[in-house]
Scaffold this active site. Structure first.
Site, PDB file in Angstrom:
ATOM      1  N   ARG A 170       0.811  -1.233   0.000  1.00  0.00           N
ATOM      2  CA  ARG A 170       0.000   0.000   0.000  1.00  0.00           C
ATOM      3  C   ARG A 170       0.843   1.282   0.000  1.00  0.00           C
ATOM      4  NH1 ARG A 170      -2.232  -3.492  -1.492  1.00  0.00           N
ATOM      5  NH2 ARG A 170      -4.093  -4.534  -0.724  1.00  0.00           N
ATOM      6  N   SER A 219     -10.587   0.118   3.223  1.00  0.00           N
ATOM      7  CA  SER A 219      -9.917  -0.392   4.426  1.00  0.00           C
ATOM      8  C   SER A 219      -9.244   0.767   5.148  1.00  0.00           C
ATOM      9  CB  SER A 219      -8.872  -1.446   4.054  1.00  0.00           C
ATOM     10  OG  SER A 219      -9.524  -2.600   3.592  1.00  0.00           O
ATOM     11  N   GLU A 289      -4.277   3.059   6.711  1.00  0.00           N
ATOM     12  CA  GLU A 289      -3.996   2.992   5.272  1.00  0.00           C
ATOM     13  C   GLU A 289      -4.450   4.319   4.657  1.00  0.00           C
ATOM     14  OE1 GLU A 289      -5.261  -0.586   3.122  1.00  0.00           O
ATOM     15  OE2 GLU A 289      -5.891   0.704   1.467  1.00  0.00           O
TER      16      GLU A 289
HETATM   17  C1  LIG Z   1     -15.471   1.069  -1.181  1.00  0.00           C
HETATM   18  C2  LIG Z   1     -13.973   1.116  -1.283  1.00  0.00           C
HETATM   19  C3  LIG Z   1     -13.272  -0.036  -1.620  1.00  0.00           C
HETATM   20  C4  LIG Z   1     -11.880  -0.025  -1.700  1.00  0.00           C
HETATM   21  N1  LIG Z   1     -11.227  -1.167  -2.044  1.00  0.00           N
HETATM   22  C5  LIG Z   1      -9.881  -1.164  -2.127  1.00  0.00           C
HETATM   23  C6  LIG Z   1      -9.160  -2.367  -2.455  1.00  0.00           C
HETATM   24  O1  LIG Z   1      -9.740  -3.417  -2.701  1.00  0.00           O
HETATM   25  N2  LIG Z   1      -7.808  -2.293  -2.509  1.00  0.00           N
HETATM   26  C7  LIG Z   1      -7.122  -1.138  -2.271  1.00  0.00           C
HETATM   27  O2  LIG Z   1      -5.885  -1.143  -2.342  1.00  0.00           O
HETATM   28  N3  LIG Z   1      -7.764   0.012  -1.951  1.00  0.00           N
HETATM   29  C8  LIG Z   1      -9.121   0.026  -1.878  1.00  0.00           C
HETATM   30  N4  LIG Z   1      -9.773   1.184  -1.546  1.00  0.00           N
HETATM   31  C9  LIG Z   1      -8.983   2.394  -1.257  1.00  0.00           C
HETATM   32  C10 LIG Z   1      -8.761   3.304  -2.491  1.00  0.00           C
HETATM   33  O3  LIG Z   1      -9.849   3.181  -3.382  1.00  0.00           O
HETATM   34  C11 LIG Z   1      -7.477   2.980  -3.250  1.00  0.00           C
HETATM   35  O4  LIG Z   1      -6.336   3.154  -2.461  1.00  0.00           O
HETATM   36  C12 LIG Z   1      -7.342   3.847  -4.490  1.00  0.00           C
HETATM   37  O5  LIG Z   1      -6.268   3.386  -5.270  1.00  0.00           O
HETATM   38  C13 LIG Z   1      -7.138   5.319  -4.175  1.00  0.00           C
HETATM   39  O6  LIG Z   1      -7.296   6.035  -5.380  1.00  0.00           O
HETATM   40  P1  LIG Z   1      -7.837   7.526  -5.350  1.00  0.00           P
HETATM   41  O7  LIG Z   1      -7.761   8.076  -6.722  1.00  0.00           O
HETATM   42  O8  LIG Z   1      -9.155   7.589  -4.690  1.00  0.00           O
HETATM   43  O9  LIG Z   1      -6.714   8.201  -4.433  1.00  0.00           O
HETATM   44  P2  LIG Z   1      -6.878   9.426  -3.424  1.00  0.00           P
HETATM   45  O10 LIG Z   1      -7.658   8.959  -2.232  1.00  0.00           O
HETATM   46  O11 LIG Z   1      -7.366  10.622  -4.134  1.00  0.00           O
HETATM   47  O12 LIG Z   1      -5.346   9.657  -3.013  1.00  0.00           O
HETATM   48  C14 LIG Z   1      -4.610   8.657  -2.327  1.00  0.00           C
HETATM   49  C15 LIG Z   1      -3.205   9.195  -2.055  1.00  0.00           C
HETATM   50  O13 LIG Z   1      -2.545   9.431  -3.296  1.00  0.00           O
HETATM   51  C16 LIG Z   1      -2.120  10.789  -3.403  1.00  0.00           C
HETATM   52  N5  LIG Z   1      -2.278  11.170  -4.815  1.00  0.00           N
HETATM   53  C17 LIG Z   1      -3.411  11.059  -5.559  1.00  0.00           C
HETATM   54  N6  LIG Z   1      -3.180  11.474  -6.820  1.00  0.00           N
HETATM   55  C18 LIG Z   1      -1.879  11.851  -6.884  1.00  0.00           C
HETATM   56  C19 LIG Z   1      -1.045  12.362  -7.924  1.00  0.00           C
HETATM   57  N7  LIG Z   1      -1.474  12.565  -9.166  1.00  0.00           N
HETATM   58  N8  LIG Z   1       0.260  12.630  -7.610  1.00  0.00           N
HETATM   59  C20 LIG Z   1       0.742  12.425  -6.359  1.00  0.00           C
HETATM   60  N9  LIG Z   1      -0.020  11.954  -5.329  1.00  0.00           N
HETATM   61  C21 LIG Z   1      -1.311  11.668  -5.595  1.00  0.00           C
HETATM   62  C22 LIG Z   1      -3.030  11.556  -2.466  1.00  0.00           C
HETATM   63  O14 LIG Z   1      -2.430  12.772  -2.033  1.00  0.00           O
HETATM   64  C23 LIG Z   1      -3.191  10.545  -1.335  1.00  0.00           C
HETATM   65  O15 LIG Z   1      -2.063  10.571  -0.490  1.00  0.00           O
HETATM   66  C24 LIG Z   1     -11.166   1.185  -1.452  1.00  0.00           C
HETATM   67  C25 LIG Z   1     -11.885   2.356  -1.132  1.00  0.00           C
HETATM   68  C26 LIG Z   1     -13.263   2.330  -1.051  1.00  0.00           C
HETATM   69  C27 LIG Z   1     -13.994   3.589  -0.706  1.00  0.00           C
END
Ligand SMILES: Cc1cc2nc3c(=O)[nH]c(=O)nc-3n(C[C@H](O)[C@H](O)[C@H](O)COP(=O)(O)OP(=O)(O)OC[C@H]3O[C@@H](n4cnc5c(N)ncnc54)[C@H](O)[C@@H]3O)c2cc1C
Length: 297
Positions: A170, A219, A289
């Site tokens: 992660r 998570s 996480e």
């Molecule tokens: C219902 C649900 C189910 C989920 N299931 C999973 C799963 O099965 N497995 C899993 O690993 N995760 C899961 N997640 C967590 C999450 O969806 C993942 O970690 C996902 O990859 C985050 O993507 P995001 O675009 O929403 O990131 P964000 O939440 O927008 O950002 C996450 C991090 O990345 C940074 N960031 C984002 N974009 C950039 C960029 N362009 N440059 C530099 N830094 C950046 C942000 O500052 C932050 O620190 C789940 C979440 C939910 C709500």
């Protein structure tokens, strides 16, 4: 010129639907605009934070006293190729994971099953090295990424090969500081006839085991070595435990859900309560996480 807005509520931009206002807020649509916004913040010595889907961040009720760069309009798929037994393509970092899924699905690839139900965008997947707990392959972002392009603080674009980066549980290390701008994907081309069926099963599994109809951040805690956080929390009878408008999900104890009254502080108080209880009972420290953004009590 890119439009930098002021005092924008961050509630619509995260999956918990909490948080205060961003002092400055921008949604670039291309690399020039992104560079312009970054340069503006650097010149004025303003802190920046990038959010994509906002599905892994806890944004403070006090907001963010800097520039939030929100990337949902920074989206494009390009250079799709099927060559030498590999599927490859590139995507701007704000492209949703579901768009990348569609490319893999067209090629009946197992990577489509991996991406099924993973929220957020491409950069969030890379930064978090997002992964699934099931025993499929691929099961982490590291397995499908070939290169990562980053806009560095000196305003140059630098491309990192997969092997330049350290892909851990992660988290991906080695590209910071900067903003992830584009990602190159590559995965072996081994079409699977039952891809549609396996995707439907993956979706059913998520619906069965996760509260996907309620606002959550996925998570909340990483799994500590030798344990699963959900089992530790469930074992202490904390499912359904509520602080303010934040509750430990009855479906999955590692998911915290909010109702319309829920605040970021409720979530943080619940996080701290769980951490204390798990530490007392098992002497295990739960690390979040989800990433905390902005100032908290
Ligand atoms: C219902 C649900 C189910 C989920 N299931 C999973 C799963 O099965 N497995 C899993 O690993 N995760 C899961 N997640 C967590 C999450 O969806 C993942 O970690 C996902 O990859 C985050 O993507 P995001 O675009 O929403 O990131 P964000 O939440 O927008 O950002 C996450 C991090 O990345 C940074 N960031 C984002 N974009 C950039 C960029 N362009 N440059 C530099 N830094 C950046 C942000 O500052 C932050 O620190 C789940 C979440 C939910 C709500």
């Amino acid at each position: 010129m890119v439009e930098i807005k002021e005092n924008i509520s961050l509630k619509p931009y995260n999956s918990w639907k909490v948080g205060g206002e961003a002092k400055y807020f921008v949604q670039p649509t291309n690399k020039e605009q992104l560079k312009e916004a970054y340069s503006w913040a650097l010149e004025k010595d303003i802190e920046i934070c990038v959010i994509g889907g906002g599905s892994n961040v806890l944004l403070s009720d006090k907001g963010f006293d800097g520039l939030i760069i929100q990337t949902s309009k920074f989206s494009e798929l390009k250079n799709e190729k099927l060559e030498n037994g590999f599927i490859s393509f590139a995507a701007l970092s704000g492209t949703s994971k579901s768009e990348a899924l569609k490319v893999f699905l067209k090629h009946k690839s197992m990577a489509a099953i991996f991406l099924t139900g993973l929220p957020g965008d491409i950069a969030g997947g890379v930064v978090m090295n997002a992964g699934v707990g099931t025993n499929t392959q691929p099961k982490e972002f590291t397995e499908i990424v070939e290169w990562v392009e980053v806009l560095k603080p000196d305003l140059t674009f630098k491309t990192y090969k997969h092997s330049d980066l350290d892909w851990v549980y992660r988290k991906t290390k080695g590209w910071q500081p900067g903003i992830v701008t584009e990602v190159g994907f590559k995965y072996k081309h081994e079409p699977i006839d039952e891809v549609g069926k396996l995707m439907r099963e993956a979706t059913k599994r998520r619906i069965r085991t996760q509260p996907i109809n309620k606002p959550s951040g996925g998570s909340t805690f990483k799994n500590p070595e030798g344990y699963t956080s959900g089992a530790l929390i469930d074992g202490l009878g904390l499912k359904g435990f509520t602080i303010g408008g934040a509750t430990v999900s009855e479906k999955h104890a590692n998911f915290l859900v909010t109702d319309e009254t829920g605040t970021a502080q409720d979530l943080l108080d619940l996080i701290k309560h769980i951490q204390v209880k798990v530490k007392e009972a098992h002497n295990v420290s739960l690390e979040t996480e989800v990433r905390l953004i902005g100032d908290f009590e």
